[in-house]
Design a protein around this motif. Structure first.
Motif, short mmCIF file in Angstrom:
data_model
loop_
_atom_site.label_atom_id
_atom_site.label_comp_id
_atom_site.label_asym_id
_atom_site.label_seq_id
_atom_site.Cartn_x
_atom_site.Cartn_y
_atom_site.Cartn_z
N SER A 162 0.93 -1.25 0.07
CA SER A 162 0.06 -0.04 0.15
C SER A 162 0.89 1.19 0.15
N ALA A 163 1.82 1.11 0.69
CA ALA A 163 2.82 2.36 1.13
C ALA A 163 3.62 2.61 -0.49
N TRP A 164 3.86 1.50 -1.18
CA TRP A 164 4.55 1.94 -2.40
C TRP A 164 3.77 2.24 -3.39
N ILE A 165 2.38 1.70 -3.47
CA ILE A 165 1.51 2.16 -4.63
C ILE A 165 1.03 3.62 -4.28
N ASN A 166 1.03 3.93 -3.00
CA ASN A 166 0.75 5.17 -2.55
C ASN A 166 1.74 6.39 -3.13
N PRO A 178 -3.93 7.52 -5.00
CA PRO A 178 -4.26 7.85 -3.67
C PRO A 178 -4.51 6.67 -2.57
N MET A 179 -4.68 7.02 -1.37
CA MET A 179 -4.48 6.16 -0.37
C MET A 179 -5.94 5.13 -0.33
N TYR A 180 -7.11 5.55 -0.77
CA TYR A 180 -8.30 4.82 -0.97
C TYR A 180 -8.25 3.72 -2.15
N ILE A 181 -7.11 4.06 -3.05
CA ILE A 181 -6.76 2.91 -4.30
C ILE A 181 -5.93 2.07 -3.83
N ALA A 182 -4.93 2.69 -3.14
CA ALA A 182 -3.58 1.90 -2.70
C ALA A 182 -4.12 0.79 -1.67
N ILE A 183 -4.95 1.10 -0.68
CA ILE A 183 -5.18 -0.01 0.24
C ILE A 183 -5.86 -1.13 -0.30
N PRO A 184 -6.99 -0.99 -1.17
CA PRO A 184 -7.89 -1.92 -1.55
C PRO A 184 -6.82 -2.81 -2.78
N PHE A 187 -3.56 -7.61 -3.96
CA PHE A 187 -2.16 -8.39 -4.04
C PHE A 187 -2.04 -9.24 -3.09
N CYS A 188 -2.01 -8.91 -1.82
CA CYS A 188 -1.96 -10.08 -0.51
C CYS A 188 -2.78 -11.15 -1.08
N ALA A 189 -3.99 -10.93 -1.57
CA ALA A 189 -4.95 -12.02 -1.45
C ALA A 189 -4.38 -12.86 -2.57
N MET A 222 -5.70 -9.22 6.87
CA MET A 222 -4.21 -8.82 7.48
C MET A 222 -3.73 -7.57 6.68
N SER A 223 -3.77 -7.77 5.30
CA SER A 223 -3.13 -6.69 4.71
C SER A 223 -3.72 -5.37 4.80
N LEU A 224 -5.01 -5.49 4.96
CA LEU A 224 -5.72 -4.20 5.16
C LEU A 224 -5.29 -3.66 6.54
N GLY A 225 -5.16 -4.44 7.48
CA GLY A 225 -4.59 -4.06 8.86
C GLY A 225 -2.89 -3.45 8.69
N GLY A 226 -2.31 -3.97 8.04
CA GLY A 226 -1.10 -3.74 7.61
C GLY A 226 -1.14 -2.22 6.91
N ALA A 227 -1.56 -2.07 5.93
CA ALA A 227 -1.62 -1.11 5.21
C ALA A 227 -2.31 0.25 6.05
#
Lengths: 270, 297
Positions: B46-50, B55-61, B66-68, B179-184
């Motif tokens: 998420s940090a890298w995509i950001n 924007p964050m609301y695209i990076a997080i999903p 990606f993680c899934a 968990m990816s959501l939590g990490g992001a």
């Protein structure tokens, strides 16, 4: 063919060098109540496990209601109309009674919409209602939060039958249904199975209790050391010398000894 | 809201999200000690995509997807293992992820990685509530019933038509996405991430939240995560307020004792199935647990 709900031909199964099922074949007539009997280790439960796909078969074919199920994966066989209970009760200990029965509906609810339907949030949904009705029909009351692990053995046995029945099978496999039941519980189970049979479902029963078999079944197949040694009516089974020797036992040998030397009979009886 | 309370609330929210990520596989009988790995993937992707301009609301999903995808791929070999071997396999996965990140220069390697967009509690709290609702919903569905059946008896579930492989992979993959959501969210809240934060101790704690909270109902991870976030902190507060520094110093001893006592007295977790049902039907369930009066036919 059409009047056989199940026909097995030339079934073979070995575990390593041990031939557990050796060229077994028999047919189960539609609507009949067939018993599969034989001494311990004869391969009765193995036949059930081959039928339900727990083990793959080595050789032979199994046809259920006109369709070859020999190579069908275990999870799909229930859809073809076959369901079972277990020798040792295998209800889900952490599920409630109603949820256990609802597991039996799974085969009819495998579409995505059904999988994502919130059963737990809709207390009056049709699946839960159907499960409760099935339990009531079997004479079993349920309470919210009732976990099956605390229920009496005989009641658990009947819940297993209800769970198997709610998948709407054509053929119901029962693995020693009367084992461990007292007289009253066995009678209640017998009554339930009579009801199931009357509704048109074919029964295939593995059972040691010959009294139970005589009360319930109209056809008997006998296995010994992985081979079928007899097929016929319960009345014929008692008179068959092979079956008496292999399974029902002592009477024949006693009779023989009595003829030769009556006094030695009791001492020699194994 | 005071800064202290807000920081505690954020930690609680993140722990709850992580706990649900481990709960979904645990509810279907799989022990996953790879939480840190999925959290790391979520935080860094998420940090890298950001940082790449989204924007964050695209990076997080996107990071969740990606993680899934990664979880889905490794689910097939990992789900062949059972029990303690699955614990080891997922732990090894987390170690591989940490090892990779620490060697990737474009993600800051050992120096850590700054995260651009900030997510305050107005983002974290609503998202957490959504996650909790989603998991409660999932566990109430037939899929949830199938997962709980697999937990109890895989072979029997199969014979009643449950696609055991599919349900397990779905639970594992969905858990990884959470968990990816939590990490992001962690990354976007603290605006700085490094692999050392997501270590095996974190994985162990999250698994503890779930196992001690209870895997039978969706209440388990919520109660478990809340309990283990609040209790140590409360002990610290008590120590400060009462002026007994030794309480603060030895609070982990108390904490360890509490864990042992819970394992002795609540081996199936704080919240069990029966408990929830009894609480839900205080009057109707009066005779629950008693034998059903089997009507004599």
């Amino acid at each position: 063919m059409a009047d056989n709900v199940l026909s097995i031909e030339g079934l073979h199964k070995s575990f390593g060098g041990l031939k557990v099922i050796d060229d077994v074949g028999f047919a189960v007539k539609r609507g009949s109540r067939t018993a599969l009997i034989g001494p311990n280790g004869a391969g009765k439960t193995t036949v059930f496990n081959l039928l339900t796909g727990v083990y793959p078969v080595d050789e032979g074919t199994m046809v259920l209601d006109g369709r070859d199920i020999t190579r069908v994966p275990a999870k799909d066989r229930v859809i073809f109309g076959m369901s079972r209970s277990f020798q040792n009760i295998r209800l889900m200990p952490h599920l409630s009674t109603v949820e256990n029965v609802m597991l039996g509906q799974h085969a009819r609810a495998r579409r995505l919409g059904d999988l994502l339907y919130p059963l737990g949030l809709m207390p009056g949904n049709r699946w839960a209602r159907a499960a409760k009705e099935a339990l009531e029909d079997a004479g079993l009351e349920t309470y919210p939060g009732q976990v099956v692990a605390n229920l009496p053995y005989g009641v658990q046995k009947r819940i297993e039958v209800v769970r198997a029945m709610i998948s709407q099978p054509k053929l119901l496999l029962l693995d020693e249904p009367a084992a461990g039941l007292n007289q009253v519980e066995a009678q209640q189970l017998l009554a339930l199975l009579e009801k199931v049979s009357a509704s048109g479902v074919t029964l295939l029963v593995v059972e040691h209790d010959m009294h139970f078999v005589h009360n319930l079944c109209d056809h008997v197949a006998v296995l010994n050391f992985g081979k079928k040694i007899f097929e016929g009516t319960p009345a014929q089974v008692n008179d068959d010398p092979l079956v008496r020797e292999a399974y029902l036992g002592s009477d024949t040998s006693m009779a023989g000894q009595q003829n030769a030397a009556p006094a030695a009979g009791a001492a020699d009886a194994p | 809201m005071s800064g202290y309370l807000e920081s505690q609330l954020i930690i609680l929210c993140l722990n709850v999200i992580y706990a649900y990520g481990i709960f979904l596989p645990a509810a279907s009988g799989q022990l996953n000690l790879g939480a840190a790995g999925f959290i790391t993937i979520g935080a860094y992707s998420s940090a890298w995509i950001n940082a790449s301009g989204a924007p964050m609301y695209i990076a997080i999903p996107a990071s969740m997807l990606f993680c899934a995808a990664i979880a889905f791929t490794i689910a097939f070999p990992i789900l062949r293992t059972r029990g303690v071997y699955m614990v080891l396999a997922t732990f090894a996965f987390a170690e591989v992820v940490a090892g990779l990140i620490i060697n990737l220069e474009f993600l800051g390697a050992a120096a850590g990685y700054p995260v651009e967009s900030h997510a305050d509690y107005l983002v974290v709290v609503p998202v957490t509530i959504l996650v909790v609702l989603l998991c409660f919903f999932l566990m109430s569905t037939r899929l949830g019933l199938a997962m709980r059946s697999i937990h109890d008896d895989e072979a029997v579930a199969t014979l009643f038509g449950v696609d055991v492989r599919l349900a397990k992979v779905a639970a594992f993959t969905l858990g990884a996405a959470l968990m990816s959501l939590g990490g992001a969210l962690y990354g976007h809240h603290y605006n700085y991430i490094e692999t050392q934060t997501f270590n095996v101790l974190l994985s162990i704690y999250i698994l503890l939240y779930v196992l001690l909270g209870g895997t039978q109902t969706a209440w388990g991870p919520l109660v478990g995560a809340a309990f283990f976030t609040v209790v140590p902190e409360a002990l610290r507060q008590i120590a400060t307020a009462s002026g007994h520094a030794w309480i603060a110093d030895s609070r982990f001893i108390f904490f360890g004792a509490i864990i042992v006592l819970m394992m002795v007295f609540r081996p199936e977790g704080l919240v069990t199935r029966t408990m929830v049902d009894r609480a839900a039907t205080p009057f109707g369930g009066g005779r629950s647990g008693a034998a059903p009066a089997a009507r004599t036919a």
